[in-house]
Structures are given as C-alpha cells and as structure tokens.
Write a protein that holds these residues in place. Structure first.
Motif, PDB file in Angstrom:
ATOM      1  N   GLU A 277       0.821  -1.210   0.000  1.00 31.42           N
ATOM      2  CA  GLU A 277       0.000   0.000   0.000  1.00 31.42           C
ATOM      3  C   GLU A 277       0.857   1.264   0.000  1.00 31.42           C
ATOM      4  O   GLU A 277       0.558   2.226  -0.716  1.00 31.42           O
ATOM      5  CB  GLU A 277      -0.927  -0.010   1.220  1.00 31.42           C
ATOM      6  N   ALA A 278       1.927   1.282   0.809  1.00 31.13           N
ATOM      7  CA  ALA A 278       2.787   2.461   0.871  1.00 31.13           C
ATOM      8  C   ALA A 278       3.476   2.712  -0.464  1.00 31.13           C
ATOM      9  O   ALA A 278       3.649   3.861  -0.888  1.00 31.13           O
ATOM     10  CB  ALA A 278       3.825   2.302   1.982  1.00 31.13           C
ATOM     11  N   ASN A 279       3.879   1.656  -1.147  1.00 31.58           N
ATOM     12  CA  ASN A 279       4.473   1.822  -2.474  1.00 31.58           C
ATOM     13  C   ASN A 279       3.443   2.299  -3.487  1.00 31.58           C
ATOM     14  O   ASN A 279       3.719   3.160  -4.325  1.00 31.58           O
ATOM     15  CB  ASN A 279       5.100   0.508  -2.941  1.00 31.58           C
ATOM     16  N   MET A 280       2.233   1.750  -3.401  1.00 27.99           N
ATOM     17  CA  MET A 280       1.190   2.143  -4.341  1.00 27.99           C
ATOM     18  C   MET A 280       0.795   3.614  -4.177  1.00 27.99           C
ATOM     19  O   MET A 280       0.405   4.278  -5.138  1.00 27.99           O
ATOM     20  CB  MET A 280      -0.043   1.257  -4.158  1.00 27.99           C
ATOM     21  N   GLU A 281       0.889   4.138  -2.960  1.00 31.85           N
ATOM     22  CA  GLU A 281       0.577   5.549  -2.740  1.00 31.85           C
ATOM     23  C   GLU A 281       1.475   6.461  -3.577  1.00 31.85           C
ATOM     24  O   GLU A 281       1.069   7.556  -3.967  1.00 31.85           O
ATOM     25  CB  GLU A 281       0.738   5.897  -1.259  1.00 31.85           C
ATOM     26  N   LEU A 282       2.671   6.003  -3.853  1.00 29.21           N
ATOM     27  CA  LEU A 282       3.646   6.845  -4.548  1.00 29.21           C
ATOM     28  C   LEU A 282       3.329   7.045  -6.021  1.00 29.21           C
ATOM     29  O   LEU A 282       3.864   7.974  -6.642  1.00 29.21           O
ATOM     30  CB  LEU A 282       5.053   6.245  -4.403  1.00 29.21           C
ATOM     31  N   VAL A 283       2.504   6.185  -6.615  1.00 29.32           N
ATOM     32  CA  VAL A 283       2.202   6.339  -8.038  1.00 29.32           C
ATOM     33  C   VAL A 283       0.964   7.209  -8.269  1.00 29.32           C
ATOM     34  O   VAL A 283       0.578   7.446  -9.420  1.00 29.32           O
ATOM     35  CB  VAL A 283       2.017   4.965  -8.743  1.00 29.32           C
ATOM     36  N   PRO A 285      -1.139  10.770  -8.463  1.00 27.05           N
ATOM     37  CA  PRO A 285      -0.684  12.050  -9.026  1.00 27.05           C
ATOM     38  C   PRO A 285      -0.006  12.970  -8.010  1.00 27.05           C
ATOM     39  O   PRO A 285       0.975  13.641  -8.330  1.00 27.05           O
ATOM     40  CB  PRO A 285      -1.985  12.671  -9.567  1.00 27.05           C
ATOM     41  N   GLU A 286      -0.530  13.025  -6.780  1.00 29.65           N
ATOM     42  CA  GLU A 286       0.055  13.887  -5.755  1.00 29.65           C
ATOM     43  C   GLU A 286       0.184  13.110  -4.443  1.00 29.65           C
ATOM     44  O   GLU A 286      -0.606  13.287  -3.515  1.00 29.65           O
ATOM     45  CB  GLU A 286      -0.807  15.141  -5.541  1.00 29.65           C
ATOM     46  N   PRO A 287       1.180  12.250  -4.344  1.00 33.07           N
ATOM     47  CA  PRO A 287       1.331  11.440  -3.122  1.00 33.07           C
ATOM     48  C   PRO A 287       1.705  12.305  -1.930  1.00 33.07           C
ATOM     49  O   PRO A 287       2.354  13.348  -2.075  1.00 33.07           O
ATOM     50  CB  PRO A 287       2.466  10.480  -3.490  1.00 33.07           C
ATOM     51  N   GLN A 288       1.303  11.852  -0.741  1.00 32.36           N
ATOM     52  CA  GLN A 288       1.622  12.596   0.477  1.00 32.36           C
ATOM     53  C   GLN A 288       3.130  12.612   0.722  1.00 32.36           C
ATOM     54  O   GLN A 288       3.678  13.598   1.209  1.00 32.36           O
ATOM     55  CB  GLN A 288       0.887  11.997   1.677  1.00 32.36           C
ATOM     56  N   LEU A 289       3.802  11.518   0.388  1.00 32.20           N
ATOM     57  CA  LEU A 289       5.256  11.469   0.490  1.00 32.20           C
ATOM     58  C   LEU A 289       5.834  11.948  -0.834  1.00 32.20           C
ATOM     59  O   LEU A 289       5.792  11.235  -1.842  1.00 32.20           O
ATOM     60  CB  LEU A 289       5.726  10.046   0.793  1.00 32.20           C
ATOM     61  N   ASP A 290       6.372  13.166  -0.834  1.00 30.79           N
ATOM     62  CA  ASP A 290       6.878  13.769  -2.065  1.00 30.79           C
ATOM     63  C   ASP A 290       8.375  13.482  -2.202  1.00 30.79           C
ATOM     64  O   ASP A 290       9.209  14.158  -1.605  1.00 30.79           O
ATOM     65  CB  ASP A 290       6.624  15.271  -2.046  1.00 30.79           C
TER      66      ASP A 290
END
Length: 434
Positions: A277-283, A285-290
């Motif tokens: 899930e944490a990796n998927m968040e990165l793809v 458009p505007e992930p919380q972890l920039d």
C-alpha cells in the motif's frame, strides 16, 4: 545572515549523536526478509528503508550517525558503505556500522536498549550532549531539529516522538502513551492488546514511533540501571520508559506536518499489505510522500545505469507505462505497465500486462505474463505465460504467499519450487502419453 533560531538548532544538531537501530528482521514481511534485515528492504522505486532515517539525519544537520546491525546484515552494510561511506571524520561527520560484537558480555543485542548499552563506549567517545535513538525501519521525512529544540525547551530528560494512529492498528504493534495537557508522559504501554484512546478522540491513540532523544548522561545512567535489573527485557518500550516516567521528565513530541499542523506522513511498512500500500501511494498524481522535493532529498546509492526504455508501438505489442514509476536500466518491451513501481534493471518481455505491482530490482518477466497486485522479489525470473494475482487459490497452489488483502508475494525460492513442480508434471504427462 542566518537567524538566531536557525543557529540555535544547528548548534543542537552538532551536539547530537544519532544511533539508528537497524538489526530487526521484520518477520511480518515473511519471505521478503528471509535474506535481508527489514531496514534493507527496497522501497519507492530506488531506495531502501534505511535511507529515510539516514536522510532525515543529514538533512537535519546531524552528521554523526551510528547504525546498529544484527540480523542478516550483509546487504544492509553493503548498501550503507556504497551510499553513505563518503563522510569525512576529520570534518566531524561519519556514518558508522556498529554490528553486534559482544562488547559487554557473551550475548548479542538482546533488545533495543541493550543495542545502545553495548555501544556506550563508542557513543561516549563522540562526546555528544544529546543522543537520538531512531528506528531504522519506518518511512517518513522529518526535521529532527524541531524535535531537539522541543526537548531542550521542555527540560526533558527523555523525549518520545509519537504519532496518532487508529487503536485497531496500534493493538499488539506499537507502544502507546497517555500524556497530560503539557505532553508529559504519564503512562506507557508496550504493544497493548487494547490501546487507550486519546481523550476526545475515541478510537485513536498516541503511538510511539520508536524515536527518542536523551540527555547523554541520563541515558547512560538508565542503561546501566536496566542492565543490572533482573528480569529486564533490555528494551526501551518494555523496560526503560515505564521505569522512568514517574520520577523523571519524559515528554511526548507529536509528529505533525510543520506547515499545515496536520498529521504528518509516517508509515510502518511492516506487513506485506502495508508495504504494498505504501508503495502504491507513490504512483498517485500527488502522493503525500513527495520524493521529488529538492529541499528534502532522500539520498541513496545511485548505480550508473542507462535510462528506462520503452520499445515497440504496434497495436498488439506496445511498450508503455501509465501511472507508474520506472527506474533506470528498465526495458518495457511490447508490454503494458499500469499503476506499478519498477525498480532498476527490470525487463518486461512482450505481450505482458503488469498492474498494481511492486517489481524489485533485476526481475525478468517472460512473454505473455499477467501480473496483478503482486510484489516480485529481487532477481526473480517469471516463466512465460505465468498468471499471478488473478486467482488467490491458484497462487497458493503455485506456492506463492497471498496476504490477508490478496497481495501476492513471489520470491526466487518460491519460483524454484514452482518450476520444479512444473517440470515433474510435464514429465508425468509425457509418460502418460507413452
């Protein structure tokens, strides 16, 4: 001219020694940590988890760092040497590996507190005024200067960095604190089955991030006391913190977004599902972890590789990636990649579909493969035509691990067993035909 506040914090960071605890296995990641410690696990397309606390230290101005290692540390040590071995001791900066070496007895590191206790002579040699203990297996960006400033401002003997998490998520997983109106810690429960909620926030608790700041001499005194205490587990959460909160100043430092004052990004990628899930968040458009923020870069080892390559543009055979991150050295040959992270040197052969997957370095995917909602471990070679992530029952029969949420983990050992079974079945079929 730098402001007084900036100079004040820079003085604090120069007087601090950071010790990153990076010896844990991360057993809930199962086969993903069979051959590497959890802090050495890959994350975000090109990094390893250890890069995040290390980058936070360097970006915060803390340039004296020790890394305590223990469980299957070879890949971790190799990575740290390659990525972080350029600091100059003559300039008062260093990133040093501190493997378990039985410095004070016949035991290896027996707990988080013992890992610090066994390196007290090394820390003392650095003459720091403050010691920062950091967990090496969480993903976040944090300016430790603000934490140090608050530690000094409150007159704390120890400061515990914390974050708000759902009680259900914290149960049996995190240390949970109860604090007063001044954020002084009044109670600490290590991994309780039923965490206490924050007053006025039912269902949410204050969880320890495993990051602590100590006044150096106070830390040494408590470590020595704990080492002499019979029955101690030599652990900060189980033993040190509960023993000192009554008579000493222990404060909590809530980790919040500095500009918006809201919940800051922090992930414990300790399970197959949370890692995916944490990796998927990165793809998104505007992930919380920039990871693209130049003001707070996440440093890592940068292998010299050619750029990613996408080839063939036929209707049935088009090399493309959408809503994905693709690292250097990758070749997408006549296949489609959607909402996935491809680490370096991944080769996807023609007529494949890759969706919602994390593909670690050096993976080769044969023709006509379909992979969905999966984690493919380093250097796996998927045989032609294999289908992963479309039928959990079939995935389990093939020997792959399927998580509670249906994420499929595939490793080289699993593939070796799968290929062997396939070969046996083919031989049986040939014999039946004869």
């Amino acid at each position: 001219m730098p402001s007084y506040e900036n100079r004040y914090i820079s003085n604090l960071t120069r007087e601090t020694y950071a010790l990153i605890l990076a010896g844990g296995r991360g057993s809930r990641l199962h086969e993903l940590t069979n051959w590497r410690a959890k802090p050495a696990v890959y994350f975000g397309g090109k990094h390893r988890i250890i890069d995040f606390p290390l980058s936070n230290c360097i970006n915060s101005g803390i340039r004296r760092v020790g890394i305590a290692t223990q469980y299957k540390s070879h890949s971790l040590i190799r990575h740290v040497n390659r990525a972080w071995g350029h600091f100059k001791k003559e300039l008062g900066e260093s990133v040093e590996i501190l493997p378990a070496s039985q410095r004070y007895g016949d035991e290896w590191y027996c707990g988080t507190a013992d890992a610090v206790f066994q390196n007290m002579d090394i820390i003392r040699h650095e003459l720091p005024k403050y010691v920062m203990i950091l967990s090496g297996d969480h993903v976040y960006r944090m300016d430790y200067g603000a934490l140090l400033a608050k530690h000094v401002e409150t007159g704390a003997d120890m400061t515990v960095c914390c974050i708000e998490v759902p009680c259900e998520e914290a149960a049996n997983t995190f240390g949970v604190m109860t604090v007063d109106d001044n954020n002084r810690v009044r109670r600490f429960d290590e991994k309780p089955a039923e965490p206490s909620s924050i007053p006025g926030k039912e269902g949410t608790c204050l969880a320890s991030m495993g990051n602590y700041v100590f006044n150096t001499e106070f830390l040494f005194e408590q470590l020595k006391n704990d080492a002499e205490r019979e029955g101690s587990g030599r652990d900060f959460g189980h033993d040190i913190i509960p023993a000192i909160i009554e008579e000493h100043n222990v404060f909590a430092f809530p980790f919040r977004e500095p500009t918006q004052k809201g919940q800051a990004y922090w992930r414990d990628v300790g399970t197959i599902d949370s890692f995916w899930e944490a990796n998927m968040e990165l793809v998104s458009p505007e992930p919380q972890l920039d990871l693209y923020d130049p003001s707070w870069p996440i440093w890592t080892y940068q292998e010299q590789l050619p750029p990613a390559k996408f080839i063939f543009d036929d209707e049935e055979r088009r090399g493309m990636a959408v809503d994905s991150t693709v690292s250097g050295g990758c070749i997408i040959s006549g296949s489609v990649v959607r909402k996935s992270l491809l680490f370096s040197n991944v080769h996807v052969h023609s007529y494949c579909t890759i969706e919602g997957s994390v593909i670690l370095p050096g993976v080769k995917i044969g023709r006509n493969c379909k992979v969905r909602n999966a984690i493919i471990d380093r250097s796996c070679e998927l045989p032609e035509g294999i289908v992963i992530g479309y039928d959990s029952k079939v995935d389990e029969e093939n020997g792959f691990r399927v998580s509670k949420k249906g994420i499929v983990l595939v490793t080289r050992d699993m593939l070796a067993a799968y290929n062997q079974r396939q070969q046996v079945n083919e031989e049986k079929q040939e014999l039946s035909v004869v």
